[in-house]
Design a protein around this motif. Structure first.
Motif, short mmCIF file in Angstrom:
data_model
loop_
_atom_site.label_atom_id
_atom_site.label_comp_id
_atom_site.label_asym_id
_atom_site.label_seq_id
_atom_site.Cartn_x
_atom_site.Cartn_y
_atom_site.Cartn_z
N GLY A 1 -12.22 5.46 -21.37
CA GLY A 1 -11.27 5.62 -20.28
C GLY A 1 -11.37 4.55 -19.22
N GLU A 2 -11.87 3.39 -19.60
CA GLU A 2 -12.06 2.30 -18.62
C GLU A 2 -10.75 1.67 -18.17
N GLU A 3 -9.66 1.96 -18.88
CA GLU A 3 -8.38 1.34 -18.57
C GLU A 3 -7.82 1.76 -17.22
N ALA A 4 -8.06 3.02 -16.82
CA ALA A 4 -7.45 3.54 -15.59
C ALA A 4 -7.85 2.71 -14.37
N LEU A 5 -9.11 2.37 -14.27
CA LEU A 5 -9.58 1.62 -13.10
C LEU A 5 -8.96 0.23 -13.06
N LEU A 6 -8.86 -0.43 -14.21
CA LEU A 6 -8.24 -1.75 -14.24
C LEU A 6 -6.77 -1.67 -13.85
N ALA A 7 -6.06 -0.66 -14.34
CA ALA A 7 -4.65 -0.51 -13.99
C ALA A 7 -4.49 -0.33 -12.48
N GLN A 8 -5.35 0.49 -11.88
CA GLN A 8 -5.26 0.72 -10.44
C GLN A 8 -5.60 -0.54 -9.65
N ASP A 9 -6.58 -1.29 -10.12
CA ASP A 9 -6.95 -2.51 -9.40
C ASP A 9 -5.85 -3.56 -9.48
N LEU A 10 -5.19 -3.67 -10.62
CA LEU A 10 -4.06 -4.60 -10.73
C LEU A 10 -2.94 -4.20 -9.78
N LEU B 1 -14.13 10.72 -13.44
CA LEU B 1 -14.62 11.09 -12.12
C LEU B 1 -15.10 9.87 -11.35
N LEU B 2 -15.80 8.96 -12.03
CA LEU B 2 -16.25 7.74 -11.34
C LEU B 2 -15.06 6.94 -10.81
N THR B 3 -13.99 6.87 -11.59
CA THR B 3 -12.80 6.14 -11.15
C THR B 3 -12.21 6.78 -9.90
N VAL B 4 -12.20 8.09 -9.85
CA VAL B 4 -11.73 8.80 -8.65
C VAL B 4 -12.64 8.47 -7.47
N TRP B 5 -13.95 8.53 -7.67
CA TRP B 5 -14.88 8.24 -6.58
C TRP B 5 -14.73 6.80 -6.09
N LEU B 6 -14.45 5.89 -7.00
CA LEU B 6 -14.36 4.48 -6.64
C LEU B 6 -13.10 4.13 -5.85
N ARG B 7 -11.98 4.86 -6.12
CA ARG B 7 -10.70 4.37 -5.60
C ARG B 7 -9.84 5.41 -4.88
N ARG B 8 -9.99 6.69 -5.16
CA ARG B 8 -8.99 7.64 -4.70
C ARG B 8 -9.27 8.17 -3.30
N SER B 9 -8.28 8.89 -2.76
CA SER B 9 -8.37 9.43 -1.41
C SER B 9 -9.45 10.50 -1.32
N VAL C 1 -8.87 -9.60 -10.53
CA VAL C 1 -9.39 -8.28 -10.17
C VAL C 1 -10.73 -7.97 -10.82
N GLY C 2 -11.26 -8.90 -11.60
CA GLY C 2 -12.59 -8.73 -12.15
C GLY C 2 -12.66 -8.09 -13.52
N GLY C 3 -11.51 -7.84 -14.14
CA GLY C 3 -11.50 -7.28 -15.50
C GLY C 3 -12.00 -5.85 -15.54
N PHE C 4 -12.58 -5.47 -16.67
CA PHE C 4 -13.12 -4.12 -16.84
C PHE C 4 -14.45 -4.00 -16.11
N ASP C 5 -14.72 -2.80 -15.58
CA ASP C 5 -15.88 -2.59 -14.72
C ASP C 5 -17.09 -2.16 -15.54
N ALA C 6 -18.20 -2.87 -15.35
CA ALA C 6 -19.42 -2.57 -16.10
C ALA C 6 -19.98 -1.19 -15.80
N ALA D 1 -17.47 -6.47 -22.85
CA ALA D 1 -17.34 -7.48 -23.91
C ALA D 1 -15.95 -8.12 -23.87
N ARG D 2 -14.95 -7.36 -23.48
CA ARG D 2 -13.60 -7.94 -23.37
C ARG D 2 -13.56 -9.00 -22.28
N ASN D 3 -14.24 -8.75 -21.17
CA ASN D 3 -14.31 -9.77 -20.11
C ASN D 3 -14.93 -11.05 -20.64
N THR D 4 -15.97 -10.90 -21.45
CA THR D 4 -16.62 -12.06 -22.05
C THR D 4 -15.64 -12.84 -22.91
#
Length: 291
Positions: free
Chosen positions: A180-189, A227-235, A169-174, A73-76
């Motif tokens: 805890g959605e902020e962590a992924l956005l911070a990493q993408d930025l 955990l999803l954020t780790v799977w999406l971005r981490r080593s 970077v596409g904003g917050f991820d659906a 909704a924030r992206n909207t």
């Protein structure tokens, strides 16, 4: 959407079924000078939120979603902003006088700064949120010229973003929906080369709503999304270690068990969208975790 007073910041408020708290927040935002443009994105409320906003706050742009889209909704809301910067609010928080101008000044002065994380004062007694000290004491090396500590985390209800960077970077991820959605956005930025920093004298008031989801439900979403954020971005090593850690905790903790199951259900989507972080960002995250 324009700002009649020529301001630099639009405030985006995502809300769902908290009409009384939302009214309070909008009243506080109305008192700011200069008065910012405000966009309220209603996530399919059933408590009369849309009608209350439309009748009592005619200067607020109301966007009604037909179903609950969570953090997206924030992206909207950002889509309806035409100012260079966007400040996020929850329906139970609001920006202090002068805060938006100080954040905008910092963003004006530092073209590679994408996000300013504010300090948060909680409740009537104005208790400092523990996150304030975490941000202030960030162990990340300072970037030359940044006006505050460099960070890789923030609270969405207390952040001002550069709209162009957010959209890049596409904003917050659906996939995360909520929690805890902020962590992924911070990493993408950070991965895109943007800077994030904390400014101690930029303040948000947070009076937690009495209308809150059950604690176990919320924590299960936070565990899932971490955990999803780790799977999406981490080593790969971090992926294995974090997955094993949550699996071990899930044996005794219902929230962890639900979080792990939720993450596994979304594993195919996470694999398709995996984009490992640059080494420099992975190194910074490791430094934060060790600290």
């Amino acid at each position: 959407m324009g700002n009649a007073e020529g301001g630099r910041v639009t405030v985006v408020v995502a809300t769902r079924n908290r009409v009384d708290e939302l009214r309070r927040t909008l009243r506080h935002l109305e008192k700011l000078d200069p008065r910012p443009a405000v966009v309220v994105v209603d996530n399919a409320s059933t408590d009369g939120t849309a009608e209350a906003v439309g009748s009592a706050f005619p200067d607020v742009l109301l966007v009604r979603r037909p179903h609950n889209t969570g953090c997206v909704a924030r992206n909207t809301g950002v889509l309806y902003a035409d100012t260079p910067y966007v400040a996020f609010c929850d329906d139970d928080s609001w920006w202090a006088p002068g805060a938006l101008e100080r954040a905008a000044d910092a963003l004006d002065a530092h073209p590679r700064l994408a996000l300013v994380a504010a300090s948060v004062a909680v409740g009537e007694e104005e208790r400092p949120d523990p996150v304030n000290q975490d941000l202030l004491r960030s162990p990340l090396p300072r970037s030359e010229g940044l006006p505050g500590p460099r960070i890789l985390g923030f609270l969405a209800c207390a952040a001002v973003v550069r709209r162009s960077a957010f959209e890049e970077v596409g904003g917050f991820d659906a996939l995360l929906f909520f929690g805890g959605e902020e962590a992924l956005l911070a990493q993408d930025l950070a991965a895109a080369g943007w800077e994030l920093c904390h400014l101690r004298d930029v303040l948000v008031h947070h009076h937690p709503s009495a209308v809150r989801p059950p604690g176990v439900w919320r924590r299960s979403l936070e565990e899932r999304n971490a955990l999803l954020t780790v799977w999406l971005r981490r080593s790969p090593g971090t992926v294995l270690a974090r997955t094993a850690r949550l699996a071990a905790r899930s044996l005794h903790d219902p929230a962890c068990r639900r979080g792990l199951a939720g993450a596994v259900a979304r594993l195919p989507s996470a694999v398709r969208r995996r984009r490992p972080l640059p080494v420099r960002v992975e190194r910074d995250l490791t430094l934060l975790e060790r600290a």
